[in-house]
Design a protein around this motif. Sequence first.
Motif, PDB file in Angstrom:
ATOM      1  N   MET A   1       0.833  -1.189   0.000  1.00  0.00           N
ATOM      2  CA  MET A   1       0.000   0.000   0.000  1.00  0.00           C
ATOM      3  C   MET A   1       0.874   1.248   0.000  1.00  0.00           C
ATOM      4  SD  MET A   1      -3.397   0.012   2.376  1.00  0.00           S
ATOM      5  CE  MET A   1      -3.214  -1.554   3.179  1.00  0.00           C
ATOM      6  N   GLN A   2       0.412   2.249  -0.708  1.00  0.00           N
ATOM      7  CA  GLN A   2       1.160   3.497  -0.785  1.00  0.00           C
ATOM      8  C   GLN A   2       0.544   4.545   0.130  1.00  0.00           C
ATOM      9  OE1 GLN A   2       1.782   4.900  -4.747  1.00  0.00           O
ATOM     10  NE2 GLN A   2       2.418   2.902  -5.511  1.00  0.00           N
ATOM     11  N   ASP A   3       1.289   5.591   0.369  1.00  0.00           N
ATOM     12  CA  ASP A   3       0.831   6.707   1.188  1.00  0.00           C
ATOM     13  C   ASP A   3      -0.010   7.652   0.326  1.00  0.00           C
ATOM     14  OD1 ASP A   3       0.546   8.283   3.431  1.00  0.00           O
ATOM     15  OD2 ASP A   3       2.673   8.710   3.661  1.00  0.00           O
ATOM     16  N   ILE A   4      -0.635   8.604   0.961  1.00  0.00           N
ATOM     17  CA  ILE A   4      -1.358   9.669   0.277  1.00  0.00           C
ATOM     18  C   ILE A   4      -0.301  10.611  -0.297  1.00  0.00           C
ATOM     19  CG2 ILE A   4      -2.935  11.616   0.582  1.00  0.00           C
ATOM     20  CD1 ILE A   4      -4.073   9.987   3.035  1.00  0.00           C
ATOM     21  N   ARG A   5      -0.329  10.802  -1.629  1.00  0.00           N
ATOM     22  CA  ARG A   5       0.746  11.555  -2.272  1.00  0.00           C
ATOM     23  C   ARG A   5       0.305  12.786  -3.037  1.00  0.00           C
ATOM     24  NH1 ARG A   5       1.974   6.883  -6.013  1.00  0.00           N
ATOM     25  NH2 ARG A   5      -0.247   6.979  -5.752  1.00  0.00           N
ATOM     26  N   ASN A   6      -0.937  12.797  -3.529  1.00  0.00           N
ATOM     27  CA  ASN A   6      -1.335  13.867  -4.449  1.00  0.00           C
ATOM     28  C   ASN A   6      -2.850  14.069  -4.415  1.00  0.00           C
ATOM     29  OD1 ASN A   6      -2.452  11.781  -6.107  1.00  0.00           O
ATOM     30  ND2 ASN A   6      -0.406  11.427  -6.968  1.00  0.00           N
ATOM     31  N   ILE A   7      -3.331  14.963  -5.254  1.00  0.00           N
ATOM     32  CA  ILE A   7      -4.761  15.284  -5.281  1.00  0.00           C
ATOM     33  C   ILE A   7      -5.603  14.075  -5.679  1.00  0.00           C
ATOM     34  CG2 ILE A   7      -4.627  16.250  -7.612  1.00  0.00           C
ATOM     35  CD1 ILE A   7      -7.018  17.334  -4.734  1.00  0.00           C
ATOM     36  N   ASP A   8      -5.090  13.219  -6.535  1.00  0.00           N
ATOM     37  CA  ASP A   8      -5.857  12.025  -6.907  1.00  0.00           C
ATOM     38  C   ASP A   8      -6.069  11.118  -5.698  1.00  0.00           C
ATOM     39  OD1 ASP A   8      -6.130  12.830  -9.563  1.00  0.00           O
ATOM     40  OD2 ASP A   8      -4.253  11.855 -10.160  1.00  0.00           O
ATOM     41  N   ASP A   9      -5.045  10.985  -4.870  1.00  0.00           N
ATOM     42  CA  ASP A   9      -5.193  10.193  -3.645  1.00  0.00           C
ATOM     43  C   ASP A   9      -6.176  10.849  -2.684  1.00  0.00           C
ATOM     44  OD1 ASP A   9      -3.338   8.359  -4.618  1.00  0.00           O
ATOM     45  OD2 ASP A   9      -1.662   9.234  -3.497  1.00  0.00           O
TER      46      ASP A   9
END
Length: 128
Positions: A1-9
């Motif tokens: 799982m990835q972290d929250i990175r950008n507006i899409d997230d």
Amino acid sequence: MQDIRNIDDIKQMVNSFYAKVRQDDFIGPIFNEQIQDRWEVHLEKMYGFWQTVLLDVRAYSGSPFPPHARLPIQKEHFDRWMTIFTQNIDEQFAGPIADEAKWRAEKMAEMFNYKIEYFRNANQKPLS
């Protein structure tokens, strides 16, 4: 799982969270009654809010408390909101920004609950 990175997230986080809130038997009716047919506007505002809080992008201005001040909500509603928020984050993201989102949400829920209770107990009109 990835972290929250950008507006899409942020949009994924917000959209999936509010989809769950709208279907929740306990807090869904309150949100649906308050927001009615203005969900698109509300979601856009939430994108800006969380983008500002988590990604340090100035996309939100305003005061988040006044719209909540007169809602028929108590600690149990904030607890349910927090449960859904935390589960939603944990299902999709992992990392320091995801942890920050959960921490910020918890602090906001505590502050909003405290302020609502204060105004009710003081029999004062909340700021608007």
